[in-house]
Write a protein that holds these residues in place. Structure first.
Motif, PDB file in Angstrom:
ATOM      1  N   ALA A   1     -43.228  17.734  14.282  1.00 16.27           N
ATOM      2  CA  ALA A   1     -43.100  18.421  15.568  1.00 16.27           C
ATOM      3  C   ALA A   1     -41.708  18.137  16.116  1.00 16.27           C
ATOM      4  O   ALA A   1     -41.080  17.167  15.700  1.00 16.27           O
ATOM      5  N   PRO A   2     -41.227  18.991  17.033  1.00 15.97           N
ATOM      6  CA  PRO A   2     -39.891  18.750  17.590  1.00 15.97           C
ATOM      7  C   PRO A   2     -39.764  17.357  18.237  1.00 15.97           C
ATOM      8  O   PRO A   2     -38.685  16.774  18.248  1.00 15.97           O
ATOM      9  N   ASP A   3     -40.873  16.795  18.733  1.00 12.13           N
ATOM     10  CA  ASP A   3     -40.792  15.476  19.376  1.00 12.13           C
ATOM     11  C   ASP A   3     -40.845  14.334  18.359  1.00 12.13           C
ATOM     12  O   ASP A   3     -40.915  13.167  18.730  1.00 12.13           O
ATOM     13  N   GLY A   4     -40.826  14.662  17.059  1.00 12.36           N
ATOM     14  CA  GLY A   4     -40.781  13.617  16.042  1.00 12.36           C
ATOM     15  C   GLY A   4     -42.131  13.190  15.522  1.00 12.36           C
ATOM     16  O   GLY A   4     -42.224  12.396  14.602  1.00 12.36           O
ATOM     17  N   LYS A   5     -43.214  13.711  16.116  1.00 12.14           N
ATOM     18  CA  LYS A   5     -44.550  13.380  15.627  1.00 12.14           C
ATOM     19  C   LYS A   5     -44.732  13.991  14.238  1.00 12.14           C
ATOM     20  O   LYS A   5     -44.329  15.129  14.007  1.00 12.14           O
ATOM     21  N   THR A   6     -45.321  13.217  13.315  1.00 16.41           N
ATOM     22  CA  THR A   6     -45.478  13.689  11.944  1.00 16.41           C
ATOM     23  C   THR A   6     -46.947  13.881  11.608  1.00 16.41           C
ATOM     24  O   THR A   6     -47.799  13.111  12.055  1.00 16.41           O
ATOM     25  N   LEU A   7     -47.225  14.907  10.824  1.00 10.86           N
ATOM     26  CA  LEU A   7     -48.578  15.143  10.361  1.00 10.86           C
ATOM     27  C   LEU A   7     -48.529  15.269   8.847  1.00 10.86           C
ATOM     28  O   LEU A   7     -47.800  16.107   8.312  1.00 10.86           O
ATOM     29  N   ILE A   8     -49.278  14.405   8.149  1.00 12.33           N
ATOM     30  CA  ILE A   8     -49.300  14.495   6.686  1.00 12.33           C
ATOM     31  C   ILE A   8     -50.343  15.527   6.284  1.00 12.33           C
ATOM     32  O   ILE A   8     -51.512  15.411   6.633  1.00 12.33           O
TER      33      ILE A   8
ATOM     34  N   PRO B   1     -69.231   2.806  -3.134  1.00 16.16           N
ATOM     35  CA  PRO B   1     -67.977   3.296  -3.718  1.00 16.16           C
ATOM     36  C   PRO B   1     -66.785   2.443  -3.290  1.00 16.16           C
ATOM     37  O   PRO B   1     -66.736   1.957  -2.172  1.00 16.16           O
ATOM     38  N   ARG B   2     -65.864   2.281  -4.234  1.00 12.98           N
ATOM     39  CA  ARG B   2     -64.636   1.550  -3.944  1.00 12.98           C
ATOM     40  C   ARG B   2     -63.471   2.508  -3.983  1.00 12.98           C
ATOM     41  O   ARG B   2     -63.486   3.472  -4.716  1.00 12.98           O
ATOM     42  N   LEU B   3     -62.467   2.216  -3.191  1.00 12.61           N
ATOM     43  CA  LEU B   3     -61.237   3.001  -3.317  1.00 12.61           C
ATOM     44  C   LEU B   3     -60.050   2.140  -2.970  1.00 12.61           C
ATOM     45  O   LEU B   3     -60.147   1.217  -2.177  1.00 12.61           O
ATOM     46  N   LYS B   4     -58.943   2.487  -3.616  1.00 16.36           N
ATOM     47  CA  LYS B   4     -57.730   1.725  -3.390  1.00 16.36           C
ATOM     48  C   LYS B   4     -56.974   2.380  -2.240  1.00 16.36           C
ATOM     49  O   LYS B   4     -56.689   3.571  -2.270  1.00 16.36           O
ATOM     50  N   LEU B   5     -56.699   1.597  -1.226  1.00 17.68           N
ATOM     51  CA  LEU B   5     -56.016   2.133  -0.058  1.00 17.68           C
ATOM     52  C   LEU B   5     -54.516   2.115  -0.312  1.00 17.68           C
ATOM     53  O   LEU B   5     -53.872   1.079  -0.222  1.00 17.68           O
ATOM     54  N   ALA B   6     -53.968   3.292  -0.665  1.00 16.96           N
ATOM     55  CA  ALA B   6     -52.557   3.336  -1.043  1.00 16.96           C
ATOM     56  C   ALA B   6     -51.662   3.641   0.152  1.00 16.96           C
ATOM     57  O   ALA B   6     -50.455   3.590   0.050  1.00 16.96           O
TER      58      ALA B   6
ATOM     59  N   GLU C   1     -49.646   5.865   8.078  1.00 19.15           N
ATOM     60  CA  GLU C   1     -49.742   7.108   7.310  1.00 19.15           C
ATOM     61  C   GLU C   1     -51.129   7.745   7.430  1.00 19.15           C
ATOM     62  O   GLU C   1     -51.255   8.965   7.474  1.00 19.15           O
ATOM     63  N   ILE C   2     -52.157   6.903   7.464  1.00 14.53           N
ATOM     64  CA  ILE C   2     -53.508   7.441   7.653  1.00 14.53           C
ATOM     65  C   ILE C   2     -53.594   8.129   9.012  1.00 14.53           C
ATOM     66  O   ILE C   2     -54.166   9.210   9.146  1.00 14.53           O
ATOM     67  N   ALA C   3     -52.968   7.504  10.019  1.00 19.89           N
ATOM     68  CA  ALA C   3     -52.942   8.101  11.363  1.00 19.89           C
ATOM     69  C   ALA C   3     -52.289   9.469  11.318  1.00 19.89           C
ATOM     70  O   ALA C   3     -52.757  10.425  11.941  1.00 19.89           O
ATOM     71  N   GLN C   4     -51.218   9.579  10.529  1.00 22.83           N
ATOM     72  CA  GLN C   4     -50.516  10.863  10.433  1.00 22.83           C
ATOM     73  C   GLN C   4     -51.327  11.898   9.666  1.00 22.83           C
ATOM     74  O   GLN C   4     -51.124  13.096   9.811  1.00 22.83           O
TER      75      GLN C   4
ATOM     76  N   SER D   1     -53.093   8.017  16.458  1.00 26.43           N
ATOM     77  CA  SER D   1     -52.067   6.971  16.481  1.00 26.43           C
ATOM     78  C   SER D   1     -52.415   5.838  15.527  1.00 26.43           C
ATOM     79  O   SER D   1     -53.569   5.683  15.120  1.00 26.43           O
ATOM     80  N   ARG D   2     -51.422   5.031  15.183  1.00 24.17           N
ATOM     81  CA  ARG D   2     -51.620   3.900  14.282  1.00 24.17           C
ATOM     82  C   ARG D   2     -52.619   2.918  14.901  1.00 24.17           C
ATOM     83  O   ARG D   2     -53.501   2.397  14.230  1.00 24.17           O
ATOM     84  N   GLU D   3     -52.499   2.696  16.204  1.00 21.93           N
ATOM     85  CA  GLU D   3     -53.375   1.759  16.907  1.00 21.93           C
ATOM     86  C   GLU D   3     -54.840   2.172  16.775  1.00 21.93           C
ATOM     87  O   GLU D   3     -55.718   1.347  16.538  1.00 21.93           O
ATOM     88  N   THR D   4     -55.083   3.473  16.910  1.00 22.69           N
ATOM     89  CA  THR D   4     -56.463   3.970  16.819  1.00 22.69           C
ATOM     90  C   THR D   4     -57.040   3.721  15.431  1.00 22.69           C
ATOM     91  O   THR D   4     -58.186   3.285  15.304  1.00 22.69           O
TER      92      THR D   4
END
Lengths: 171, 240
Positions: free
Chosen positions: B74-81, B183-188, B193-196, B201-204
């Motif tokens: 976004a123009p304000d620098g917010k990123t969405l993956i 189930p297991r999964l590797k958190l890469a 990045e998950i927040a994005q 937010s990262r805090e959430t």
């Protein structure tokens, strides 16, 4: 009936070969040979406004080429809330991505007007695209365009300017 | 040859062993030879930017090894993956075909090998090889389906918790762990990045993970995540 309406009526034909709108439409404007094959594969129907062409999660039967009228493409949550992706107009091809990827439809398509639609079954479409490389290129172009609008929608939904503007987009 | 990043570079598509498993690369011999002639094999370190949103399209990038993060800004620098692309995927496809600017930013997550093809070469290649054209249509279709999926999850989910639960279930199903009790999964990815990925937010994300662990739904062992209570996670994911 005024001359204008009469000319509108005659513009859309039963046969793609006689359609006057054809040269203006990205998908329909194909070489003569491909067009002849397409004309044989398609089945033409008229639907009243409000008809659902396909629903989310349903397997893809084929593609729908919109000859006339508009279609609302939307996604919904389990609770039934609906979000419009975009409104498709005449000349657009619907259900293309699900048919090619052989996956269930990702969206619902609902007619906003009384419309004429040409349907081509999935199997026929795949064979048609393999036989006619121009049509295949056309499809690649269409999909690229669709993908661009989809990413625009991801942006507007995922990175909204304010809560209010986001709320306004949910129908 | 071993590159500085520990990558085993595949110089030729003709001798590539993983080719047959990949949707795009599994081309007939004549098309493959033509592709081999126009591609440039390159290696990138972690964190390299392949192309930036808004840039005029130079060409396509076939991901041979490693993973690539695709995001919009976004123009304000917010990123969405939008997606983490896996090997075998073709990047920058729709922009190269339509000639419009790249609509995403692609950044490598691991050291990557990427085969680059110039736009003009690629368009000519598509015209001459109908099989390749068909494969491109399939790739675009899949991308389109994921984009629609993304719109749905971003636009119609009620809470960040719901989105996180859905993301974790999706990852575990992609690893082929769905059938397992736990189930297991590797958190890469990092919490940031998950927040994005889910538009929060990262805090959430950190708070949600803490909450899930406290409720015994998740357990972490290093970077491995174990879903202890799949039913509860499913309930969270479908919470309306």
């Amino acid at each position: 009936m005024s001359r204008y309406y009469r000319s509108m009526e005659s513009a859309i034909h039963q046969s793609c070969l006689e359609c006057l709108e054809r040269p203006d439409r990205v998908f329909c404007d194909m070489p003569a040979e491909a067009l002849k094959d397409f004309d044989e594969l398609k089945s033409l129907s008229r639907y009243p406004r409000g008809t659902v062409l396909f629903r989310e999660g349903h397997p893809a039967r084929g593609i729908f080429v919109l000859c006339q009228g508009r279609v609302r493409l939307s996604v919904s949550s389990e609770s039934g809330r609906r979000l419009t992706l975009r409104i498709a107009g005449p000349g657009e091809v619907l259900g293309l991505s699900a048919s090619l990827a052989d996956s269930p439809h990702e969206m619902m398509a609902e007619l906003l007007d009384n419309a004429q639609v040409a349907m081509v079954k999935r199997k026929d479409l795949l064979r048609f695209l393999r036989d006619h490389r121009e049509a295949c290129l056309q499809v690649v172009n269409l999909l690229s365009r669709d993908l661009h609008t989809a990413y625009d929608r991801v942006r507007s939904v995922g990175l909204p300017r304010s809560r209010r503007s986001r709320a306004l987009r949910i129908h | 040859m071993l590159s500085p990043y520990g990558l085993d570079i595949i110089e030729s598509c003709l001798t590539c062993k993983t080719r047959t498993e990949r949707l795009f690369c599994d081309l007939p011999a004549s098309a493959l030879q033509a592709f081999e002639n126009i591609k440039y094999a390159t290696a990138y370190p972690k964190g390299a930017v392949l192309f930036v949103e808004g840039q005029a399209p130079r060409g396509i990038f076939v991901l041979c090894k490693g993973r690539v993060k695709l995001s919009i800004c976004a123009p304000d620098g917010k990123t969405l993956i939008v997606k983490i692309a896996d090997p075998g995927e073709v990047l920058g496809l729709s922009a190269s075909v339509s000639g419009k600017p790249y609509e995403l930013t692609a950044e490598t997550v691991d050291p990557c090998q990427v085969n680059f093809v110039k736009r003009e070469d690629f368009l000519r290649f598509l015209k001459e090889h109908p099989d390749a054209c068909f494969k491109v249509a399939e790739q675009l279709s899949e991308k389109y389906n994921t984009a629609c999926h993304e719109v749905r999850s971003l636009g119609l989910s009620h809470s960040a918790g719901e989105k996180l639960a859905r993301l974790l279930l999706e990852w575990s199903s992609r690893n082929g762990e769905t059938a397992k009790q736990e189930p297991r999964l590797k958190l890469a990815l990092t919490h940031e990045e998950i927040a994005q990925m889910i538009g929060t937010s990262r805090e959430t994300v950190t708070r949600l993970f803490g909450d899930l662990k406290k409720r015994q739904i998740l357990q972490t062992k290093g970077s491995t995540l174990v879903i202890r209570n799949k039913a509860a996670l499913k309930l969270l994911a479908s919470n309306n």
